[in-house]
Motif scaffolding. Structure first.
Motif, PDB file in Angstrom:
ATOM      1  N   LEU A 134      -2.299 -21.040 -10.540  1.00 37.68           N
ATOM      2  CA  LEU A 134      -2.809 -20.823  -9.196  1.00 37.68           C
ATOM      3  C   LEU A 134      -2.557 -19.402  -8.685  1.00 37.68           C
ATOM      4  O   LEU A 134      -3.154 -18.983  -7.698  1.00 37.68           O
ATOM      5  N   VAL A 135      -1.683 -18.680  -9.341  1.00 36.73           N
ATOM      6  CA  VAL A 135      -1.327 -17.322  -8.904  1.00 36.73           C
ATOM      7  C   VAL A 135      -2.492 -16.326  -8.969  1.00 36.73           C
ATOM      8  O   VAL A 135      -2.529 -15.372  -8.191  1.00 36.73           O
ATOM      9  N   PRO A 136      -3.479 -16.505  -9.859  1.00 37.39           N
ATOM     10  CA  PRO A 136      -4.523 -15.472 -10.021  1.00 37.39           C
ATOM     11  C   PRO A 136      -5.301 -15.079  -8.774  1.00 37.39           C
ATOM     12  O   PRO A 136      -5.774 -13.952  -8.693  1.00 37.39           O
ATOM     13  N   VAL A 137      -5.460 -15.961  -7.801  1.00 36.78           N
ATOM     14  CA  VAL A 137      -6.159 -15.543  -6.585  1.00 36.78           C
ATOM     15  C   VAL A 137      -5.329 -14.473  -5.869  1.00 36.78           C
ATOM     16  O   VAL A 137      -5.869 -13.540  -5.260  1.00 36.78           O
ATOM     17  N   GLY A 138      -3.999 -14.574  -5.980  1.00 35.86           N
ATOM     18  CA  GLY A 138      -3.128 -13.534  -5.444  1.00 35.86           C
ATOM     19  C   GLY A 138      -3.238 -12.254  -6.246  1.00 35.86           C
ATOM     20  O   GLY A 138      -3.252 -11.149  -5.694  1.00 35.86           O
ATOM     21  N   ASP A 139      -3.330 -12.391  -7.575  1.00 34.36           N
ATOM     22  CA  ASP A 139      -3.523 -11.207  -8.428  1.00 34.36           C
ATOM     23  C   ASP A 139      -4.803 -10.474  -8.037  1.00 34.36           C
ATOM     24  O   ASP A 139      -4.835  -9.246  -7.950  1.00 34.36           O
ATOM     25  N   LYS A 140      -5.843 -11.249  -7.802  1.00 32.40           N
ATOM     26  CA  LYS A 140      -7.162 -10.671  -7.480  1.00 32.40           C
ATOM     27  C   LYS A 140      -7.150  -9.933  -6.140  1.00 32.40           C
ATOM     28  O   LYS A 140      -7.699  -8.830  -6.014  1.00 32.40           O
ATOM     29  N   LEU A 141      -6.489 -10.531  -5.150  1.00 30.06           N
ATOM     30  CA  LEU A 141      -6.552  -9.993  -3.792  1.00 30.06           C
ATOM     31  C   LEU A 141      -5.393  -9.058  -3.441  1.00 30.06           C
ATOM     32  O   LEU A 141      -5.520  -8.234  -2.530  1.00 30.06           O
ATOM     33  N   LEU A 142      -4.273  -9.183  -4.147  1.00 26.30           N
ATOM     34  CA  LEU A 142      -3.098  -8.358  -3.825  1.00 26.30           C
ATOM     35  C   LEU A 142      -2.802  -7.277  -4.866  1.00 26.30           C
ATOM     36  O   LEU A 142      -2.141  -6.281  -4.545  1.00 26.30           O
ATOM     37  N   PHE A 143      -3.270  -7.459  -6.120  1.00 31.25           N
ATOM     38  CA  PHE A 143      -2.898  -6.542  -7.210  1.00 31.25           C
ATOM     39  C   PHE A 143      -4.113  -6.106  -8.034  1.00 31.25           C
ATOM     40  O   PHE A 143      -4.054  -6.019  -9.256  1.00 31.25           O
ATOM     41  N   SER A 144      -5.201  -5.811  -7.335  1.00 32.40           N
ATOM     42  CA  SER A 144      -6.448  -5.494  -8.036  1.00 32.40           C
ATOM     43  C   SER A 144      -6.403  -4.160  -8.774  1.00 32.40           C
ATOM     44  O   SER A 144      -7.297  -3.859  -9.565  1.00 32.40           O
ATOM     45  N   ASN A 145      -5.358  -3.344  -8.542  1.00 33.08           N
ATOM     46  CA  ASN A 145      -5.251  -2.055  -9.237  1.00 33.08           C
ATOM     47  C   ASN A 145      -4.725  -2.198 -10.662  1.00 33.08           C
ATOM     48  O   ASN A 145      -4.635  -1.202 -11.392  1.00 33.08           O
ATOM     49  N   HIS A 146      -4.374  -3.417 -11.061  1.00 34.07           N
ATOM     50  CA  HIS A 146      -3.930  -3.672 -12.439  1.00 34.07           C
ATOM     51  C   HIS A 146      -4.970  -4.537 -13.164  1.00 34.07           C
ATOM     52  O   HIS A 146      -5.428  -5.544 -12.616  1.00 34.07           O
ATOM     53  N   GLU A 147      -5.312  -4.146 -14.389  1.00 36.27           N
ATOM     54  CA  GLU A 147      -6.317  -4.887 -15.149  1.00 36.27           C
ATOM     55  C   GLU A 147      -5.811  -6.271 -15.541  1.00 36.27           C
ATOM     56  O   GLU A 147      -6.549  -7.251 -15.540  1.00 36.27           O
ATOM     57  N   PHE A 148      -4.525  -6.337 -15.897  1.00 36.83           N
ATOM     58  CA  PHE A 148      -3.897  -7.612 -16.244  1.00 36.83           C
ATOM     59  C   PHE A 148      -2.668  -7.819 -15.354  1.00 36.83           C
ATOM     60  O   PHE A 148      -1.926  -6.876 -15.087  1.00 36.83           O
ATOM     61  N   CYS A 149      -2.445  -9.054 -14.941  1.00 37.53           N
ATOM     62  CA  CYS A 149      -1.183  -9.452 -14.317  1.00 37.53           C
ATOM     63  C   CYS A 149      -0.556 -10.495 -15.229  1.00 37.53           C
ATOM     64  O   CYS A 149      -1.118 -11.577 -15.443  1.00 37.53           O
ATOM     65  N   LEU A 150       0.597 -10.147 -15.780  1.00 37.33           N
ATOM     66  CA  LEU A 150       1.299 -11.009 -16.741  1.00 37.33           C
ATOM     67  C   LEU A 150       2.585 -11.502 -16.118  1.00 37.33           C
ATOM     68  O   LEU A 150       3.378 -10.706 -15.597  1.00 37.33           O
ATOM     69  N   ASN A 151       2.800 -12.802 -16.141  1.00 35.39           N
ATOM     70  CA  ASN A 151       4.049 -13.385 -15.662  1.00 35.39           C
ATOM     71  C   ASN A 151       4.838 -13.935 -16.835  1.00 35.39           C
ATOM     72  O   ASN A 151       4.311 -14.713 -17.643  1.00 35.39           O
TER      73      ASN A 151
END
Length: 343
Positions: A134-151
């Motif tokens: 469920l985190v990806p909507v946050g990745d999209k809206l809060l961390f769009s300057n990174h191509e990948f968000c890895l947890n």
């Protein structure tokens, strides 16, 4: 929130603002470690009956309320718009239309005397989705300057843009396996990956791990503790390796599986958060296999990004805006998921 690595309950005081784009600030934040009694209960959740789970849900909701009230009092927090809570996943079987997070009972709102937004996964599963990640909507809206968000938590999961849509999925188990084996030596985790770095790779086990059918599935896909208990632990145990060799082999496995995903794009930014960032040996091996720039943020974001995003999911729910993406979970539609309880 509480994750599969069982580090404890993550609590954070957060502020979100929106002017053209979303901004956030992490104020006070803390992880409250689980006492031994709760650690034992949470590790055994998948073996319990539904009746037993219901009782633990009651007990955990009370325990969670005490932790939240303690955090609010300690930090003298006031004017709280809402407490957004993930709870702790007890069962996750989306293929059977089931996901169950304990700690999300309506009485939580009364126990903490605040509006509560919680239970973010159930509706997605009811709509045919995986209920995770469920985190990806946050990745999209809060961390769009990174191509990948890895947890790097109990599981390694990732999100990125693909043909204009956000996609995300679990890559492989991570700390949920590493911590399991290092526990046998009396440690909670492999500090800096030192134990793993002293072991030797068992190439037959490495090949067997890399050949697990899950890795050949296309997204959306997600993992749970049940899968690890059924597929991973018995496989590793069948090799009867030393703990150090087990850790070394599994670190290599995790690094290879993550690199397989992030190397689908070249020379891009990969934001890495979660407790696994502190495993220096794992990060070293990941850098070895990666073609991309690995970005490690400040300590607050490393440790509390998931808590941050679940807070954000709650804000989106309160605004009746989409917080679950069908492109990520496989649900029949985008939707605003979660339940709102008032004291």
């Amino acid at each position: 929130m509480s994750g599969t690595s069982l580090d404890g309950i993550d609590l954070a005081s957060l502020t979100f603002s929106f002017i053209d784009t979303w901004k956030f600030e992490i104020h006070q934040c803390e992880t409250i470690p689980y006492p031994t009694s709760w650690l034992h209960k949470l590790k055994e959740l998948t073996s319990l009956s539904l009746q037993e789970l219901n009782q633990i849900d009651e007990d955990y909701t009370l325990y969670l309320s005490e932790a939240i009230n303690q955090f609010i009092k300690k930090n003298q927090l006031s004017h709280i718009d809402a407490v957004c809570s993930h709870g702790h996943t007890a069962l996750h079987q989306p293929q059977n239309g089931l996901t169950y997070q304990i700690g999300n009972l309506p009485k939580l709102a009364s126990l903490i005397n605040s509006k509560v937004v919680c239970d973010f996964r159930v509706e997605d599963v009811a709509l045919g989705g995986q209920g995770a990640p469920l985190v990806p909507v946050g990745d999209k809206l809060l961390f769009s300057n990174h191509e990948f968000c890895l947890n790097l938590g109990g599981f390694a999961n990732i999100s990125t843009e693909n043909d204009g849509e956000r996609i995300a999925y679990d890559i492989c188990p991570a700390n949920i396996v590493l911590n399991h084996y290092v526990n046998r030596l009396g440690f909670d985790f492999d500090d800096g990956g030192r134990l793993a770095s002293g072991g030797k790779i068992n190439h037959r086990l490495l090949e067997a791990l890399n050949s697990l059918p899950f890795y050949h599935k296309e997204f959306p896909k997600s993992l749970g503790l049940e899968w690890v208990q059924k597929e991973v632990f018995p496989l590793i145990d069948s090799f009867q390796l030393t703990t150090e060799d087990t850790l070394r082999t599994f670190v290599e496995h995790v690094s290879i599986q993550i690199a397989n995903e992030i190397n689908k794009k070249n020379h891009v930014s990969v934001l890495v958060t979660g407790g696994g960032v502190y495993n220096n040996f794992l990060m070293e091996r990941l850098n070895n296999f990666s073609n991309n720039k690995i970005v490690i943020p400040d300590k607050k974001l490393i440790e509390f990004k998931e808590a941050l995003v679940f807070g954000f999911l709650g804000v989106l729910k309160l605004r009746n805006e989409v917080n679950c993406l069908s492109s990520v979970t496989g649900a029949s539609k985008n939707h605003s998921s979660g339940k709102i309880y008032c004291p």
